[in-house]
Motif scaffolding. Structure first.
Motif, PDB file in Angstrom:
ATOM      1  N   SER A 169       0.846  -1.187   0.000  1.00 40.40           N
ATOM      2  CA  SER A 169       0.000   0.000   0.000  1.00 40.40           C
ATOM      3  C   SER A 169       0.882   1.238   0.000  1.00 40.40           C
ATOM      4  O   SER A 169       2.052   1.189   0.370  1.00 40.40           O
ATOM      5  CB  SER A 169      -0.947  -0.001   1.198  1.00 40.40           C
ATOM      6  N   VAL A 170       0.274   2.321  -0.455  1.00 38.06           N
ATOM      7  CA  VAL A 170       0.985   3.593  -0.519  1.00 38.06           C
ATOM      8  C   VAL A 170       0.028   4.681  -0.028  1.00 38.06           C
ATOM      9  O   VAL A 170      -1.169   4.606  -0.263  1.00 38.06           O
ATOM     10  CB  VAL A 170       1.492   3.871  -1.955  1.00 38.06           C
ATOM     11  N   PHE A 171       0.587   5.663   0.669  1.00 40.61           N
ATOM     12  CA  PHE A 171      -0.195   6.796   1.136  1.00 40.61           C
ATOM     13  C   PHE A 171       0.000   7.950   0.175  1.00 40.61           C
ATOM     14  O   PHE A 171       1.134   8.257  -0.217  1.00 40.61           O
ATOM     15  CB  PHE A 171       0.249   7.208   2.552  1.00 40.61           C
ATOM     16  N   VAL A 172      -1.094   8.594  -0.231  1.00 41.28           N
ATOM     17  CA  VAL A 172      -1.006   9.814  -1.034  1.00 41.28           C
ATOM     18  C   VAL A 172      -1.659  10.933  -0.231  1.00 41.28           C
ATOM     19  O   VAL A 172      -2.771  10.789   0.261  1.00 41.28           O
ATOM     20  CB  VAL A 172      -1.631   9.672  -2.439  1.00 41.28           C
ATOM     21  N   ALA A 173      -0.938  12.036  -0.113  1.00 45.32           N
ATOM     22  CA  ALA A 173      -1.368  13.114   0.778  1.00 45.32           C
ATOM     23  C   ALA A 173      -2.426  14.016   0.159  1.00 45.32           C
ATOM     24  O   ALA A 173      -3.235  14.600   0.881  1.00 45.32           O
ATOM     25  CB  ALA A 173      -0.161  13.952   1.197  1.00 45.32           C
ATOM     26  N   ASP A 174      -2.411  14.141  -1.182  1.00 45.58           N
ATOM     27  CA  ASP A 174      -3.316  15.107  -1.808  1.00 45.58           C
ATOM     28  C   ASP A 174      -3.547  14.739  -3.276  1.00 45.58           C
ATOM     29  O   ASP A 174      -3.037  13.737  -3.765  1.00 45.58           O
ATOM     30  CB  ASP A 174      -2.761  16.520  -1.672  1.00 45.58           C
ATOM     31  N   VAL A 211      -9.895   6.455   2.765  1.00 41.85           N
ATOM     32  CA  VAL A 211      -9.466   7.671   3.449  1.00 41.85           C
ATOM     33  C   VAL A 211      -8.491   7.301   4.558  1.00 41.85           C
ATOM     34  O   VAL A 211      -8.702   6.342   5.294  1.00 41.85           O
ATOM     35  CB  VAL A 211     -10.681   8.415   4.062  1.00 41.85           C
ATOM     36  N   GLU A 212      -7.421   8.070   4.645  1.00 40.35           N
ATOM     37  CA  GLU A 212      -6.498   7.947   5.770  1.00 40.35           C
ATOM     38  C   GLU A 212      -6.050   9.349   6.146  1.00 40.35           C
ATOM     39  O   GLU A 212      -5.450  10.047   5.335  1.00 40.35           O
ATOM     40  CB  GLU A 212      -5.294   7.078   5.409  1.00 40.35           C
ATOM     41  N   GLN A 213      -6.353   9.748   7.350  1.00 35.22           N
ATOM     42  CA  GLN A 213      -6.092  11.109   7.822  1.00 35.22           C
ATOM     43  C   GLN A 213      -6.674  12.089   6.805  1.00 35.22           C
ATOM     44  O   GLN A 213      -7.849  12.023   6.499  1.00 35.22           O
ATOM     45  CB  GLN A 213      -4.589  11.297   8.066  1.00 35.22           C
ATOM     46  N   ARG A 214      -5.844  12.970   6.244  1.00 36.90           N
ATOM     47  CA  ARG A 214      -6.355  13.935   5.264  1.00 36.90           C
ATOM     48  C   ARG A 214      -6.059  13.507   3.835  1.00 36.90           C
ATOM     49  O   ARG A 214      -6.340  14.250   2.899  1.00 36.90           O
ATOM     50  CB  ARG A 214      -5.751  15.309   5.524  1.00 36.90           C
ATOM     51  N   GLY A 215      -5.498  12.320   3.680  1.00 35.79           N
ATOM     52  CA  GLY A 215      -5.140  11.827   2.359  1.00 35.79           C
ATOM     53  C   GLY A 215      -5.857  10.532   2.035  1.00 35.79           C
ATOM     54  O   GLY A 215      -6.969  10.284   2.502  1.00 35.79           O
ATOM     55  N   ARG A 216      -5.193   9.729   1.247  1.00 36.35           N
ATOM     56  CA  ARG A 216      -5.755   8.453   0.812  1.00 36.35           C
ATOM     57  C   ARG A 216      -4.709   7.350   0.961  1.00 36.35           C
ATOM     58  O   ARG A 216      -3.520   7.566   0.741  1.00 36.35           O
ATOM     59  CB  ARG A 216      -6.184   8.502  -0.667  1.00 36.35           C
ATOM     60  N   ARG A 217      -5.178   6.178   1.279  1.00 42.40           N
ATOM     61  CA  ARG A 217      -4.362   4.970   1.309  1.00 42.40           C
ATOM     62  C   ARG A 217      -4.779   4.136   0.109  1.00 42.40           C
ATOM     63  O   ARG A 217      -5.967   3.864  -0.077  1.00 42.40           O
ATOM     64  CB  ARG A 217      -4.590   4.210   2.613  1.00 42.40           C
ATOM     65  N   ILE A 218      -3.826   3.764  -0.730  1.00 41.54           N
ATOM     66  CA  ILE A 218      -4.122   2.927  -1.890  1.00 41.54           C
ATOM     67  C   ILE A 218      -3.464   1.578  -1.665  1.00 41.54           C
ATOM     68  O   ILE A 218      -2.241   1.472  -1.533  1.00 41.54           O
ATOM     69  CB  ILE A 218      -3.621   3.557  -3.215  1.00 41.54           C
ATOM     70  N   ASN A 219      -4.295   0.555  -1.568  1.00 36.87           N
ATOM     71  CA  ASN A 219      -3.805  -0.814  -1.462  1.00 36.87           C
ATOM     72  C   ASN A 219      -3.748  -1.399  -2.866  1.00 36.87           C
ATOM     73  O   ASN A 219      -4.733  -1.334  -3.596  1.00 36.87           O
ATOM     74  CB  ASN A 219      -4.720  -1.655  -0.573  1.00 36.87           C
ATOM     75  N   LEU A 220      -2.596  -1.940  -3.228  1.00 31.58           N
ATOM     76  CA  LEU A 220      -2.390  -2.538  -4.534  1.00 31.58           C
ATOM     77  C   LEU A 220      -2.280  -4.045  -4.357  1.00 31.58           C
ATOM     78  O   LEU A 220      -1.454  -4.515  -3.561  1.00 31.58           O
ATOM     79  CB  LEU A 220      -1.110  -2.004  -5.180  1.00 31.58           C
ATOM     80  N   GLN A 221      -3.114  -4.753  -5.065  1.00 34.00           N
ATOM     81  CA  GLN A 221      -3.109  -6.213  -4.971  1.00 34.00           C
ATOM     82  C   GLN A 221      -2.989  -6.803  -6.364  1.00 34.00           C
ATOM     83  O   GLN A 221      -3.869  -6.622  -7.215  1.00 34.00           O
ATOM     84  CB  GLN A 221      -4.396  -6.708  -4.307  1.00 34.00           C
TER      85      GLN A 221
END
Length: 156
Positions: A8-13, A131-141
Motif C-alpha cells: 500500500s501507498v499513502f497519497v497526501a493530496d 481515506v487515511e487522515q487527510r489523504g488516501r491509502r491505496i492498497n495494490l493487490q
C-alpha cells in the motif's frame, strides 16, 4: 497472508494521486486491466487522469459515468477508462462488445468493477482507495503474473 507484490501507498493530496497515476503509466507494458475500487470521491478519476497524463494526454479527464467508457488513443496504446457506476446489469457490457477492449495494445482502467462482476476479466492489479487522515491509502493487490510485474515496478 498478503502476496509479496501486494503493498500500500499513502497519497497526501490530489497532486500526489496524479503522480501515482503517472508512475502507473510508466510501469505498464500494455494489455493490463486495473480495477479501481473506492467510495464516491475517493480519487479514482484523479488517479485515472494521472495515468492518462503519464501517457502524454493533455486534455481534461472526466469520469465516463453516462457513456460507461471513454477511449484515449495515445500512440501505440489505447487507454480505456470505464466507469460502471450507472451500469444496471453486467450483461449490458456484452452489448458494448466489452471483450474487444481487452487487448495487448490497451490499458483498461475500470471504476466500480463490482458492477460488471461475472462479465469482466480478472484484473491484473486491484487498487482499493480509502481515506487515511487527510489523504488516501491505496492498497495494490496483484492478481495475475502481469499484475505482479506491474506492482513490483511500482514498488521499486
Amino acid at each position: 497472508m498478503p502476496e509479496e507484490s501486494d503493498y500500500s501507498v499513502f497519497v497526501a493530496d490530489e497532486a500526489a494521486m496524479v503522480m501515482l497515476g503517472q508512475q502507473i503509466a510508466r510501469a505498464t507494458s500494455g494489455g493490463e486491466v486495473i480495477f479501481l475500487n473506492g467510495d464516491l470521491g475517493m480519487g479514482k478519476t484523479t488517479l485515472s487522469r494521472g495515468v492518462l497524463q503519464g501517457f502524454g494526454h493533455q486534455g481534461s479527464v472526466k469520469s465516463p459515468t453516462y457513456t460507461l467508457v471513454e477511449p484515449y488513443e495515445l500512440g501505440d496504446l489505447t487507454v480505456y477508462h470505464f466507469d460502471l457506476y450507472r451500469l444496471g446489469d453486467p450483461e449490458e457490457l456484452e452489448y458494448l462488445g466489452i471483450r474487444d477492449y481487452f487487448t495487448e495494445q490497451s490499458l483498461c482502467l475500470i471504476e466500480w468493477p463490482e458492477r460488471g462482476e461475472g462479465v469482466l476479466p480478472l484484473a491484473d492489479l486491484l487498487l482499493t482507495i480509502t481515506v487515511e487522515q487527510r489523504g488516501r491509502r491505496i492498497n495494490l493487490q496483484a492478481q495475475t503474473e502481469k499484475g505482479r510485474q506491474l506492482a513490483d515496478k511500482l514498488k521499486g
